[in-house]
Structures are given as structure tokens and as C-alpha cells.
Design an enzyme around this catalytic site. Sequence first.
Site, PDB file in Angstrom:
ATOM      1  N   SER A   1       0.845  -1.201   0.000  1.00 34.90           N
ATOM      2  CA  SER A   1       0.000   0.000   0.000  1.00 34.90           C
ATOM      3  C   SER A   1       0.876   1.244   0.000  1.00 34.90           C
ATOM      4  O   SER A   1       2.096   1.170   0.108  1.00 34.90           O
ATOM      5  CB  SER A   1      -0.921  -0.007   1.218  1.00 34.90           C
ATOM      6  OG  SER A   1      -0.163  -0.029   2.406  1.00 34.90           O
TER       7      SER A   1
ATOM      8  N   ASP B   1      -7.173  11.315  -0.992  1.00 29.81           N
ATOM      9  CA  ASP B   1      -6.916  11.270  -2.433  1.00 29.81           C
ATOM     10  C   ASP B   1      -7.825  12.221  -3.202  1.00 29.81           C
ATOM     11  O   ASP B   1      -7.460  12.686  -4.285  1.00 29.81           O
ATOM     12  CB  ASP B   1      -7.083   9.849  -2.971  1.00 29.81           C
ATOM     13  CG  ASP B   1      -5.851   8.985  -2.723  1.00 29.81           C
ATOM     14  OD1 ASP B   1      -4.758   9.564  -2.543  1.00 29.81           O
ATOM     15  OD2 ASP B   1      -5.966   7.747  -2.696  1.00 29.81           O
TER      16      ASP B   1
ATOM     17  N   PRO C   1       7.871  -9.257  -7.597  1.00 29.25           N
ATOM     18  CA  PRO C   1       6.644  -8.812  -6.922  1.00 29.25           C
ATOM     19  C   PRO C   1       5.583  -8.304  -7.895  1.00 29.25           C
ATOM     20  O   PRO C   1       4.396  -8.579  -7.716  1.00 29.25           O
ATOM     21  CB  PRO C   1       7.152  -7.684  -6.003  1.00 29.25           C
ATOM     22  CG  PRO C   1       8.574  -8.032  -5.736  1.00 29.25           C
ATOM     23  CD  PRO C   1       9.080  -8.616  -7.023  1.00 29.25           C
TER      24      PRO C   1
ATOM     25  N   LYS D   1      11.122  -7.966 -19.114  1.00 29.13           N
ATOM     26  CA  LYS D   1      10.812  -9.134 -18.279  1.00 29.13           C
ATOM     27  C   LYS D   1       9.395  -8.998 -17.699  1.00 29.13           C
ATOM     28  O   LYS D   1       8.617  -9.969 -17.695  1.00 29.13           O
ATOM     29  CB  LYS D   1      11.841  -9.254 -17.164  1.00 29.13           C
ATOM     30  CG  LYS D   1      11.716 -10.561 -16.365  1.00 29.13           C
ATOM     31  CD  LYS D   1      12.677 -10.589 -15.187  1.00 29.13           C
ATOM     32  CE  LYS D   1      14.124 -10.694 -15.637  1.00 29.13           C
ATOM     33  NZ  LYS D   1      15.029 -10.883 -14.459  1.00 29.13           N
TER      34      LYS D   1
ATOM     35  N   VAL E   1      10.427  11.374  -7.650  1.00 29.58           N
ATOM     36  CA  VAL E   1      10.727  12.746  -8.076  1.00 29.58           C
ATOM     37  C   VAL E   1      10.588  13.682  -6.874  1.00 29.58           C
ATOM     38  O   VAL E   1       9.976  13.328  -5.866  1.00 29.58           O
ATOM     39  CB  VAL E   1       9.793  13.212  -9.210  1.00 29.58           C
ATOM     40  CG1 VAL E   1      10.142  12.521 -10.519  1.00 29.58           C
ATOM     41  CG2 VAL E   1       8.332  12.972  -8.862  1.00 29.58           C
TER      42      VAL E   1
ATOM     43  N   CYS F   1      -8.607  26.964  11.782  1.00 27.03           N
ATOM     44  CA  CYS F   1      -9.602  26.199  12.545  1.00 27.03           C
ATOM     45  C   CYS F   1      -9.228  26.219  14.029  1.00 27.03           C
ATOM     46  O   CYS F   1      -9.348  27.247  14.677  1.00 27.03           O
ATOM     47  CB  CYS F   1      -9.719  24.780  11.987  1.00 27.03           C
ATOM     48  SG  CYS F   1     -11.197  23.904  12.553  1.00 27.03           S
TER      49      CYS F   1
ATOM     50  N   GLY G   1      -6.387  26.395  15.159  1.00 22.67           N
ATOM     51  CA  GLY G   1      -5.334  27.408  15.247  1.00 22.67           C
ATOM     52  C   GLY G   1      -5.885  28.790  15.507  1.00 22.67           C
ATOM     53  O   GLY G   1      -5.289  29.591  16.246  1.00 22.67           O
TER      54      GLY G   1
ATOM     55  N   GLU H   1     -14.168  22.511  24.944  1.00 26.99           N
ATOM     56  CA  GLU H   1     -13.657  21.227  24.472  1.00 26.99           C
ATOM     57  C   GLU H   1     -12.558  20.721  25.408  1.00 26.99           C
ATOM     58  O   GLU H   1     -12.398  19.512  25.592  1.00 26.99           O
ATOM     59  CB  GLU H   1     -13.109  21.369  23.049  1.00 26.99           C
ATOM     60  CG  GLU H   1     -12.588  20.057  22.466  1.00 26.99           C
ATOM     61  CD  GLU H   1     -12.041  20.213  21.056  1.00 26.99           C
ATOM     62  OE1 GLU H   1     -11.684  19.185  20.456  1.00 26.99           O
ATOM     63  OE2 GLU H   1     -11.978  21.356  20.544  1.00 26.99           O
TER      64      GLU H   1
ATOM     65  N   HIS I   1     -11.001  26.009   6.493  1.00 31.58           N
ATOM     66  CA  HIS I   1      -9.797  25.329   6.007  1.00 31.58           C
ATOM     67  C   HIS I   1      -9.490  25.794   4.570  1.00 31.58           C
ATOM     68  O   HIS I   1      -9.906  25.140   3.602  1.00 31.58           O
ATOM     69  CB  HIS I   1      -9.993  23.814   6.024  1.00 31.58           C
ATOM     70  CG  HIS I   1      -9.992  23.226   7.391  1.00 31.58           C
ATOM     71  ND1 HIS I   1      -8.847  22.761   8.009  1.00 31.58           N
ATOM     72  CD2 HIS I   1     -10.999  23.031   8.286  1.00 31.58           C
ATOM     73  CE1 HIS I   1      -9.152  22.298   9.206  1.00 31.58           C
ATOM     74  NE2 HIS I   1     -10.444  22.464   9.403  1.00 31.58           N
TER      75      HIS I   1
ATOM     76  N   GLU J   1      -6.901  25.524   2.880  1.00 30.62           N
ATOM     77  CA  GLU J   1      -6.049  24.591   2.131  1.00 30.62           C
ATOM     78  C   GLU J   1      -6.850  23.701   1.187  1.00 30.62           C
ATOM     79  O   GLU J   1      -6.320  23.219   0.172  1.00 30.62           O
ATOM     80  CB  GLU J   1      -5.223  23.735   3.091  1.00 30.62           C
ATOM     81  CG  GLU J   1      -5.987  22.755   3.967  1.00 30.62           C
ATOM     82  CD  GLU J   1      -6.409  23.338   5.308  1.00 30.62           C
ATOM     83  OE1 GLU J   1      -6.596  22.559   6.266  1.00 30.62           O
ATOM     84  OE2 GLU J   1      -6.565  24.573   5.390  1.00 30.62           O
TER      85      GLU J   1
END
Length: 547
Positions: free
Chosen positions: A13, A71, A194, A227, A245, A383, A385, A407, A518, A520
Site C-alpha cells: 500500500s 486522495d 513482486p 521481463k 521525483v 480552525c 489554530g 472542548e 480550512h 487549504e
Amino acid sequence: MTKYVFITGGVVSSLGKGIAAASLAAILESRGLNVTMLKLDPYINVDPGTMSPFQHGEVFVTEDGAETDLDLGHYERFISTRMTKLNNFTTGRIYESVLKKERRGDYLGKTVQVIPHITNEIQDFIIKGVESSFNGKADIAIIEIGGTVGDIESLPFLEAVRQMSLLMGKHNSAFVHLTLVPSVFPAGELKTKPTQHSVQKLREIGIHPDLLLCRADRAIPEEERAKISMFSNVSMESVISVWNVDSIYKIPLMLHEQGVDSIICDVLALKPNVADLSIWRKLISTIENLEHNITLGLVGKYVDFTESYKSLIEAIAHAGIHTNSKIKIMYIDSEDLEHNGVGVLDNLDAILIPGGFGKRGIEGKILAARYARENNIPFLGICLGMQVAVIEYARNIANLLGANSTEFDKNTHYPVVALVEEWVNGEGSIEIRNSLSDLGGTMRKGSQHISIKPNTIAFNVYGSDAYERHRHRYEVNNYYIEILEKNGLIFSGETIKEKLPEIIELPSHCWFVGVQFHPEFNSNPRDGHPLFISFINAAIRMKNIEK
């Protein structure tokens, strides 16, 4: 009719299936094709929302508020298509849906089985997700199947897509398999066995790959590719070398230069435009010629597993590209600040405190916010932060001694951060949020409309309003806004509907901003994000003043 590319992984994985899938999507999009993407996750959790960042990495949030696999962040950074809750589903969601149907009697008393009921449900979810993009007229749908071939968890997904491919007929689907070609020490020889075994396992299931992406620490020589081709029954031109890379944004060009997009288009009988990859070439040229050097301290509590901050790390890199800056990130464990002091923050050009959940390391984050404020270091709190910056300011400037979030301290005398017990969600229904609520279902999530005050840093960044994505349960308490503003803190942004605090800043500071959202999640390498760009520009400016 939409054509499908199914991407599987083998050997081990964490080979980078998501980046490989996104890179393939990018070069197909560059040929004028409408591309959408789905991620199928074999784990039984309904979504990754309650999973530990140390186990699963970042939870990516879509505009419609879905908590998804990281992803999907790669997908949005590499292509223009926006992801939704329909672009990611898990074994847990599939079984949940099937069991609800069984309880309703939808199966008319039949015995419910993996085949056909689970596999049919997987196919229905795939089709629903694909049809949600481009009004059901996507040219290509790339379907990434999580896990590794041979895992028992992923077998229903593989069987489902095998059936789909058979039913769709020739030239309507393609299979891409990502494997590892390891280097064995001390000789450093590349080993193909493999990959051979992984393909063999895939073929036993009934899937024959049309193209192999072979990960290695170097370009794979022709002899080894030959191969792999011979023993995997895949043409040599379809055995693609994918080497390590220094920037993931080099991978679309790497794949294109080996003809990957042409091979896929041939398998799918497509004749699209010639690829225009000028934007990726320009991006790589910029990355390789950055002028400024900035050291940024990221003060968090998941720093031992940087995948927890994947979108944030990429957003910082994007800001570097658009400010001509090479940004070195120093990962600082906030618990270390509590035990060892803030000396490690000396000589930083900027400080960023990201989001997170739970009490561990909070006092260290508060120390970092205070250090940035008192030493005039560019600061961005995201957030949690932002919340710790408010707590710090309340304690040390507004004289609200012991101020905290409920919290972390339910009995604090000054709850400057607390739960909003009733929240009206975007669909108009009321959601109750309290300390006993399910963690996965009681957060403010997704894109929301924010109003911004003029003559502020936020206004210079966004203009009069913004749309940003959220993922949190606790809010800055409106009750304390007046006293904090009297002591010099500016609340420069709020939600339009509920008037909840969204952005804080300090006018007396060179650049001190906290945001409840957020940003980002809305950054990509082509455009960057204006808030991160402004933050890094402030760091460059202050560094030049010091010189």
C-alpha cells in the site's frame, strides 16, 4: 457514453495510487476530455471522519461537506472537476445501504449475499457518482480502488468492476495497475518478481491490466521492463516506469512522455485533441527556479505523520510557487513546547497552527500563538489554530484569566470557544450539537458564505465576501467578541446566515490572521490560494526588513 478507467494497486500500500490517478486525469483533461474521478475505499468505516489522522491521514472535505479520503484532495489539485459526497464511498457505506434495503424488504425476502447484492450496490454507487459530474456526460471516469490486490477487503470491489467492464463491452473500459519494483540491497538490483505476482493475482480475479505503472527508486531499464512485459502478458510499451521525483507535479509530464494518455485513448477508442501540457511545464520551471527561502514552523500534534496535513503542505507549496519562494517546513510538536519551552521557534520566518481535535498539545499551541504575537512573526491559525489564538489573546491581553474552550475545560469561567447547541444546516433542518453528540455527524462542514469587513487584511485577500470549507464542532463564542475587540482584536469575517466568527486579525501586528475554515482545501498549484500567498508574502517582507 462515459468510458471508465479502473486503477488498482499491488505489492504494498501507499505507493501513490491517488497521485498516479490524478496525474493520468490531468493529462487526459489536457487533451480536452471531461474527466471525473471516484475513490472506492475497502474499510468498513462509513467515512474517514472519526478515524485517527495517524492511521488514515488527512480527512479531505468537499464543498458539499463530505468527509472523504485524502486522495480526493489530489484529484481537485490536479484537475478542474470539483468532488462531492458521491465521489468517495466505503465498504461501510455499501453495507449500510444494502442493510437498509433488506430491512425495508426491497429484496423481496431473498437471501442477501455479496454477489449479487453487494457488488450490484457498488456498481450503482459508481454510476451515481459518475453521473453527478458534467450532467452525466463525462468523457472519462477514473475509478481508484483502495487497498492492495490480494486483500480480502477489496475483493467485492474488484469483482464489481470486473462485471462492469464485461457488461460495458470492448473499448469502454481500461485497467491500470500500479505496482512496486523494489531495489534489493546491497547490490541495488531492481526486482520484477513482486510485480509479476501482483499481476498474476489480478488475472486470477479475472482482470487483465491494459497498462502497468511500475514504481521504483529510479527509471526502470529496458531489460527489466521487457521481463515484466513477458511474464505479465502486457505489451512492453504499456509497462511504464514511474520513478521517485522531488515534486508530485512532475508526474503528469513523466506519464505523458511515456505515452500513457495515448495508450489509454487507444484502448478506449478515443481520438481527442493533442495534449496541451504548457501549464505543467511552466509550473515545473517555476518550481526549479525559486528565488526566496522561507522557514515556516508548523506547530501541530500529528507532526510524526505528515499525511495528516497533506492539503496544508500542498497549499504552502502552492503559495511558494506563486511567491517565488522555496519554503522549508519545520514540523514542531506542540507537546514539546509545553515541556521544553519555545526556543525552537527562534529564527522562524512564519508560524502556522493547523486544525486538530482533542486536548493533547493545546497549551503548546497557545504558547506558539503568543510567541508569534509578541515577536511580530507572520502568523496563520487555521480552525483550531484560530481558536487557540483567541484563547491566548483572551488570557494575556483581555485579562480573562483561565479563558479556554469547553472542548478542553468544561468548567472554564471564560468559555471563549464553545459548542453551538443548535445549528441550522444548509438544508434548513436543525442539528443538535452537544458533548454527547456523535463525533462524525455534528460538525459544521462544507463550503459556507462569509462576509468580510473593509479595510482589513481579509478584505485585501478576498474582497467583500468568500466561500470556504469547514470541518469543526466548536465555535468562537460571540458573547466575548465585544471585550476582545475593545482590547484590539479584529473580527474581520463572519458567516452571513448565522453571524458566527470566521476570521480574526491584529492590526498592530505585521500579519496575524486566524480563520475558522480550512483554506487549504481550495488551493491548487495553478492558482494557489490568496490567503496563503498573502501569508508567505508577509514572511518575505519581514525577512527583507530584517536584512
